[in-house]
Design a protein around this motif. Structure first.
Motif, PDB file in Angstrom:
ATOM      1  N   UNK B  24       0.856  -1.182   0.000  1.00 24.82           N
ATOM      2  CA  UNK B  24       0.000   0.000   0.000  1.00 24.82           C
ATOM      3  C   UNK B  24       0.890   1.229   0.000  1.00 24.82           C
ATOM      4  N   UNK B  25       0.713   2.117  -0.964  1.00 22.51           N
ATOM      5  CA  UNK B  25       1.621   3.271  -1.058  1.00 22.51           C
ATOM      6  C   UNK B  25       1.342   4.312   0.011  1.00 22.51           C
ATOM      7  N   UNK B  26       2.299   5.205   0.146  1.00 20.65           N
ATOM      8  CA  UNK B  26       2.131   6.338   1.045  1.00 20.65           C
ATOM      9  C   UNK B  26       0.941   7.165   0.576  1.00 20.65           C
ATOM     10  N   UNK B  27       0.231   7.741   1.538  1.00 22.61           N
ATOM     11  CA  UNK B  27      -0.942   8.540   1.214  1.00 22.61           C
ATOM     12  C   UNK B  27      -0.592   9.641   0.207  1.00 22.61           C
ATOM     13  N   UNK B  28      -1.381   9.728  -0.867  1.00 17.07           N
ATOM     14  CA  UNK B  28      -1.152  10.752  -1.877  1.00 17.07           C
ATOM     15  C   UNK B  28      -0.274  10.304  -3.027  1.00 17.07           C
ATOM     16  N   UNK B  29       0.351   9.143  -2.900  1.00 19.50           N
ATOM     17  CA  UNK B  29       1.217   8.624  -3.959  1.00 19.50           C
ATOM     18  C   UNK B  29       0.429   7.723  -4.908  1.00 19.50           C
ATOM     19  N   UNK B  30       0.774   7.817  -6.197  1.00 16.37           N
ATOM     20  CA  UNK B  30       0.040   7.047  -7.185  1.00 16.37           C
ATOM     21  C   UNK B  30       0.919   6.066  -7.969  1.00 16.37           C
ATOM     22  N   UNK B  51      -0.916   4.295 -12.964  1.00 19.58           N
ATOM     23  CA  UNK B  51      -2.239   4.262 -13.613  1.00 19.58           C
ATOM     24  C   UNK B  51      -2.608   2.832 -14.027  1.00 19.58           C
ATOM     25  N   UNK B  52      -2.311   1.922 -13.111  1.00 21.21           N
ATOM     26  CA  UNK B  52      -2.708   0.507 -13.238  1.00 21.21           C
ATOM     27  C   UNK B  52      -2.000  -0.212 -14.389  1.00 21.21           C
ATOM     28  N   UNK B  53      -0.929   0.388 -14.902  1.00 21.76           N
ATOM     29  CA  UNK B  53      -0.190  -0.265 -15.976  1.00 21.76           C
ATOM     30  C   UNK B  53       1.297  -0.318 -15.629  1.00 21.76           C
ATOM     31  N   UNK B  71      -7.087   1.923  -6.193  1.00 23.41           N
ATOM     32  CA  UNK B  71      -6.702   2.694  -4.991  1.00 23.41           C
ATOM     33  C   UNK B  71      -5.188   2.836  -4.884  1.00 23.41           C
ATOM     34  N   UNK B  72      -4.461   2.485  -5.942  1.00 22.70           N
ATOM     35  CA  UNK B  72      -2.999   2.610  -6.092  1.00 22.70           C
ATOM     36  C   UNK B  72      -2.208   1.516  -5.373  1.00 22.70           C
ATOM     37  N   UNK B  73      -2.854   0.675  -4.587  1.00 21.19           N
ATOM     38  CA  UNK B  73      -2.120  -0.428  -3.987  1.00 21.19           C
ATOM     39  C   UNK B  73      -1.661  -1.387  -5.081  1.00 21.19           C
ATOM     40  N   UNK B  74      -0.732  -2.251  -4.730  1.00 20.38           N
ATOM     41  CA  UNK B  74      -0.118  -3.090  -5.758  1.00 20.38           C
ATOM     42  C   UNK B  74       0.185  -4.482  -5.217  1.00 20.38           C
TER      43      UNK B  74
END
Lengths: 114, 116
Positions: B24-30, B51-53, B71-74
């Motif tokens: 889970x990324x830092x808040x505000x990071x994409x 952007x999911x790619x 939600x930017x998690x990976x």
């Protein structure tokens, strides 16, 4: 291709002594340079970074590094070592303006003698 | 403000199995990047998601794949595990469009994977 060479896998200094960790890079384009620190069982923390502008960069915990283009070096220094500085230090380079791919050196373990 | 979080902390798998690591990324990071750090070595770049790619990829075989959610998690998936896949897997997040701060990647504590 970009690469980073850290001279000395282990450096030991006395508490209060000068810390000097050496890093040389190879890059075909102007690089962005970083120093990261890793404490045992933890992730990496950014100490400092060089992007553009002033070649002497100051970071956290009293560390600084100087970008020398003619020597392709980015050595890390601290005037007076503290016991809490004992950790693994990584020099890294990126040629991408968004730092999407960072190339790390193999690391230098810094030990501090009382 | 929560930093980068990774799960699980430790994992033991057998050769040939598959594994999924989460970040889970830092808040505000994409943007999320994944690195492999073998014992005594520096981290090696696996790939980056934005952007999911997958935006960039290092020299890792197709057994290594990833995914980024809205939600930017990976997730990092590794198939057909080999003994040599044993390492600390680090996730880093950043926000590339934020000017100079885009150069900084914030790292999580990592997931220690042991393959037996």
């Amino acid at each position: 291709a970009q690469s980073v060479t850290q001279l000395g896998s282990h450096v030991s200094v006395s508490e209060g002594a000068l810390v000097l960790l050496r890093c040389n890079y190879s890059s075909s384009v102007p690089p962005y340079l970083f120093w990261y620190v890793q404490y045992p069982n933890q992730g990496l923390q950014l100490l400092l970074k060089y992007t553009t502008g002033a070649t002497l960069v100051k970071g956290i915990n009293g560390f600084e590094a100087e970008f020398k283009k003619s020597e392709t070096s980015f050595h890390l220094t601290k005037p007076s070592a503290h016991m809490s500085d004992a950790a693994e230090y990584f020099c890294a380079v990126s040629v991408d303006s968004s730092a999407s791919k960072i190339i790390f050196g193999s690391g230098t373990r810094l030990s501090i003698r009382p | 403000d929560a930093g980068v979080t990774q799960s699980p902390t430790h994992l033991i798998k057998t050769r040939g199995q598959q594994v999924t690591l989460r970040c889970s990324p830092k808040s505000g990071h994409d943007t999320v990047s994944w690195y492999q750090q073998a014992l005594g070595q520096g981290p090696q770049f696996i790939f980056q998601y934005y952007e999911e790619e997958e935006r960039q990829r290092g020299n890792f075989p197709d057994r290594f794949s990833g995914h980024q959610f809205p939600n930017y998690s990976s997730e990092l998936n590794v198939n057909a595990l080999l003994l040599g896949d044993s390492a600390l897997y680090l996730c880093a997040s950043s926000f590339p469009t934020s000017g100079l701060s885009s150069y900084e990647q914030y790292f999580g504590p990592g997931t220690r994977l042991t393959v037996t």
